[in-house]
Design a protein around this motif. Sequence first.
Motif: not given
Length: 448
Positions: A156-157, A160-162, A164, A167, A197, A201
């Motif tokens: 999940g983290q 969310e940070l992919w 960026t 990351s 993203p 997932r």
Amino acid sequence: MPSIPEIRYARSGDVHIAYQTWGSGPALVGIPPFAQNIEALWGDPTGAYQHFLGRIGEFATVTHFDKRGTGLSDRGSGFHGIEERIDDIRAVMDAIGLERASIGGISEGGPMALLFAATYPERVDKLMLFGTGARFTSTEGYPHGMDPETFDALVGQAIELWATPDSLLTPMWMPSLVDDAGFRSWVTGYERASASPGAVRDAFAYIRDIDVRGALPSIQAPALVLHRTDELIVDIAHGRYLADNLADARFVELPGIDHVPWVGDADSALDRMEEFLTGTNQPRVDIDRVLATVVFTDIVDSTRRATEVGDSRWRSMLDRHDATMREQIEKYGGIAVKSTGDGFLATFDSPSRAVRAARSMVAASAQAGLPIRSGLHTGEIERRGDDVAGIAVHIAARVAALAGSGETIVSSTVRDLMLGSEFSFADRGSHALKGVEGDWRVLAVEAG
């Protein structure tokens, strides 16, 4: 550093798979982690990736590719299951005319390499595995790795940070470079070029439950298993498990904290790869033993039906039934091994194709007024001329006996190898199978 190799495309069904080839020496097909971009990776500002790929090309003719749904391969193809992905390996090898090669698998590429070696032993010389396992999360009978809840939280983290600046790719996969601001800036763009993203997932939803432990006993190719002692993503216990459960494996523990081999002390890994790949040739794999999905079908109430219609008409009905079964088996790329009198035995190199064939056989037989049941298991078989033998054949027969009219029942091994497929399954519990040790979980195919 070699010049950037030309990008080419192989066709795997309707999907285009991007690949590159370079170097000289024994053929090596490398399977990457969950996502990469084979063009963008040559721009690594540290030069680590370029050094790693260039050095391999000094002792091997290397081919690597972007997995479907990622990088330069077709992005809209979705993140399918492991079967479609090993078909992509075969498509790339066919595109460059490779009958045989050594197969290397890194991280999530490891299970793909293992399953390919079990399914197509005649095409695999050696296996090189780095930072990988047969499964990545803990489960009953396999205590290694993260528990599924921890895995889900980390994923999940990561999503969310992919792509960026924050990351998790560098601090978790390549922690020795976490303080290199230039590298982390480059990684942000590299992630965008590798996968969206949503693709990340879907990738981790598939990786969470991937399990090829059942294929390990079938693998006869010599294997080099390399693992760093203190890496954060795939604990070294996974590597030890592989080495303990492969017939011919050499296990090497390397110091370091990085998950991928091109970061950290890459040359230590490369030295061992070169020695393994270019050393004395090993005996060819005995291709009479392969991993296959075995399908048994059986006409429901055949004795009663034969009595009702008489011998002459029953023989005619059986002839039509056998012709229909052979037609469906061939349609889905299987081998019609033999008629069993009131049923059929067939083998397939893909569990999904085997399930599709079984369901098609059930439907065709129902239309012809001869309802059947079918059972499937994936395991090692022995080819004996035109026939097959082995415990996998017996298990498939016992599983078929548990099916009702019109049903397709599979062992849990089949289900595990079909993660990511379009099929759904209903749990039918654990059963003792006559002549087979232990209890076996079976499932009914419900949709697909």
